[in-house]
Design a protein around this motif. Sequence first.
Motif, short mmCIF file in Angstrom:
data_model
loop_
_atom_site.label_atom_id
_atom_site.label_comp_id
_atom_site.label_asym_id
_atom_site.label_seq_id
_atom_site.Cartn_x
_atom_site.Cartn_y
_atom_site.Cartn_z
N ARG A 198 0.75 -1.18 -0.16
CA ARG A 198 -0.12 -0.02 -0.10
C ARG A 198 0.93 1.32 -0.10
O ARG A 198 0.39 2.20 -0.90
N ALA A 199 1.91 1.18 0.92
CA ALA A 199 2.74 2.37 0.84
C ALA A 199 3.44 2.55 -0.35
O ALA A 199 3.71 3.70 -1.13
N VAL A 200 4.21 1.46 -1.17
CA VAL A 200 4.51 1.72 -2.35
C VAL A 200 3.86 2.11 -3.34
O VAL A 200 3.94 3.12 -4.12
N HIS A 201 2.33 1.70 -3.51
CA HIS A 201 1.30 2.24 -4.36
C HIS A 201 1.02 3.79 -4.12
O HIS A 201 1.09 4.45 -5.07
N LEU A 202 1.08 3.97 -2.90
CA LEU A 202 0.65 5.60 -2.48
C LEU A 202 1.93 6.16 -2.91
O LEU A 202 1.59 7.56 -3.59
N LEU A 203 3.09 5.81 -2.73
CA LEU A 203 4.33 6.41 -3.36
C LEU A 203 4.30 6.91 -4.78
O LEU A 203 4.48 7.97 -5.28
N PHE A 204 4.11 5.91 -5.51
CA PHE A 204 3.83 6.04 -7.05
C PHE A 204 2.79 6.95 -7.37
O PHE A 204 3.16 7.77 -8.28
N ALA A 215 1.53 9.45 -5.59
CA ALA A 215 2.33 10.83 -5.38
C ALA A 215 3.07 11.26 -6.43
O ALA A 215 2.93 12.15 -6.69
N ALA A 216 4.11 10.18 -6.79
CA ALA A 216 5.10 10.69 -7.59
C ALA A 216 4.16 11.12 -9.01
O ALA A 216 4.65 12.01 -9.73
N PHE A 217 3.41 10.23 -9.52
CA PHE A 217 2.60 10.62 -10.67
C PHE A 217 1.75 11.71 -10.89
O PHE A 217 1.90 12.81 -11.80
N LEU A 218 1.21 11.94 -9.40
CA LEU A 218 0.60 13.19 -9.40
C LEU A 218 1.34 14.44 -9.59
O LEU A 218 1.02 15.55 -10.04
N LEU A 219 2.52 14.31 -8.82
CA LEU A 219 3.48 15.42 -8.57
C LEU A 219 3.75 15.69 -10.23
O LEU A 219 3.73 16.79 -10.64
N PHE A 220 4.25 14.67 -10.71
CA PHE A 220 4.45 14.70 -12.35
C PHE A 220 3.62 15.27 -13.27
O PHE A 220 3.85 16.37 -13.97
N THR A 221 2.29 14.90 -12.74
CA THR A 221 1.39 15.64 -13.93
C THR A 221 0.88 17.07 -13.39
O THR A 221 0.47 18.20 -14.23
N LEU A 222 0.84 17.32 -12.11
CA LEU A 222 0.13 18.47 -11.50
C LEU A 222 1.02 19.51 -11.41
O LEU A 222 0.65 20.93 -11.34
#
Lengths: 273, 362
Positions: free
Chosen positions: A8-14, A16-23
Amino acid sequence: MNPRQLRRAVHLLFLAAFLLFTLFPFFWMVASSLKDQTDLLASPPVWAFTPTFVHYAEIWQDDEVSGAIINSLIVASSTTLLAVLLGTPAAYSLARFQFRGKKDLWFWFISNRMISPIVLALPVYLLAQRAGLLDTHLVLILIYLSFCLPIVVWICTDQFRSIPGDIEQAARLDNANHWDIFWRIYLPLGLPGIAVSAIFSFIFSWNELLYALVLTRSDARTAPVIATSYMSGYELPWGKIMATGTVIVLPVTFFALLVSRHMVRGLTMGASK
Amino acid sequence: MEFLKIDNVVKKYGDATVIGGVGLTAREGEFVVFVGPSGCGKSTLLRLIAGLDEVSDGRIHIDGIDVTEVPPAARGVAMVFQSYALYPHMNVRQNMSFGLKMLDTPADEIQRRVAEAARILKLEHLLERRPKELSGGQRQRVAIGRAIVRKPRLFLFDEPLSNLDAELRGEMRVEIARLHQDLGVTMVYVTHDQVEAMTLADRIVVLRGGHVEQIGTPAELYDHPVNTFVAGFIGSPKMNFLSVTVASVEGTVVRVASPSLAGGSATLDLAHPVVARSGDALSLGLRPEHLVPDGPGAVRLATVLDYVENLGGQSLLYTRAAGGEAAICLLQGRHQAARHEAIALCADAAHAYLFDGDGHAL
Ligand SMILES: Nc1ncnc2c1ncn2[C@@H]1O[C@H](COP(=O)(O)OP(=O)(O)OP(=O)(O)O)[C@@H](O)[C@H]1O
Ligand SMILES: [Mg+2]
């Protein structure tokens, strides 16, 4: 941490990274549109600044910007309307009728989307010039239609195919002709797919830059073209560009949020039967 | 007077012949049931009657008029689909009025007919609901209501109850029977269900591979099946079949021999001249419900018990005959017996069926 929590933690980390990248680009655009020229060009960038609305005031007074937004609205709505108007009956017939050349027609609709737009830019320009259509709404609507119509046909055919055949047969026994069936059964039941394809069409026509740049000069310039037009000259008015960008993105974002519920349903349709 | 007449109808999909020349008739007000294994063309035949598919050959007449080229809605038929096929975006009232609206029926007339159908089917309190807010049985009733309001001259049902649980199926079966009595309209009904077929039908049409095997009243099919297929299909559990050879024939009386028969042979009087000769291989058919352990019947099977299924009021005895064939016996009450116990299953000679090598009844 047990394996499930770890996953779950890894999932959330990914995520977050994706959101950062797009937003982040959006954030940067909006933030920059609110900075004054000094803060804008500061290096390293300033994170805490006093917001200013001077750039918005500037574009508010600029007739070119409002004119371009109106152009964009005209072009995007007309394209969307026409694409849905022409695409849904086509999708209905592709979904429900057997006719000669059906496969070829279907492939033609899909293959349209395989050609890189830039390849056609020059021929389209020459054609538009011959036809005297340069710098008109019409030429943009026509060219956008050639992109959006396949999307509408594609999504709606899939959507219409998922409507059980029995329902159509029941309607036939209920004295409904093909027009009644299309209008009273398929359109209401296909609404999620129609909504998704309409949104795609609208966003595509609203954002499209390449053809708008090539085919318009002044009268029919759309919003994205205006934003890039500031990029000539000696000094780049970043604040104004970013403010224009924000104003352009706002309506489609709002529009997409409004119909996101339909969108998810439409995008996952056919995934489960 | 025949109301529905199907005349040598053929349906092909490409090269595949799905209906291979079917002919049948139904009188006005008759309840006709189509039965047959999956894929035998029951639904296809129904769709041809409705006009939803075009026949490849043959004619269809309704009430003396050739409707072969007439579009579905103009045939005056209504169909209830297995999937219900309700319009998901319309409420019950709209679902039922849709057909009338398409016919430009005046609003007050629509209102009246929907109210009447809702009353008959006990749907009055559900008129404003959407299909997805209804139970399976309620949906089924709406589907029937949608058919009723159009006052069709011919009702077609395609396995209307197969999606319902056993109890509801029983209730709806009775309702459909009552509806048929009340309306007095000709109905054609497709089902997999033995009980539905036997109880609802005035006449049953047994189909196999796109052909009619036999048409008759439930009693006729049960008592006089024309071949092993019909014999096996009508009745539940299925009829038992044993291989026998003809030992002797004398007028209407035939003696058959088999290792499965106690004493090696049995004598049957068919009450009509027997067209078999000594040495012919035949099938002897015995229905499970006609077999009685150690009963008085003249046909005695020597069997060994495999296991017993207790159904509450009834028991099923699964046995193996001496010749190796499986034989099932349906008993009233409970049966206490040990596995591998030898049992003589006896049937009256009048309840024995004989079929020739091609499966045709003798
Ligand atoms: N549109 C079609 N194209 C080709 N073959 C079809 C088509 N519709 C039905 N068939 C074939 O026709 C045969 C009869 O189908 P039908 O649906 O009538 O069977 P059925 O008796 O109703 O079976 P079930 O009891 O399973 O509903 C099947 O073998 C089926 O595969
Ligand atoms: Mg079927």
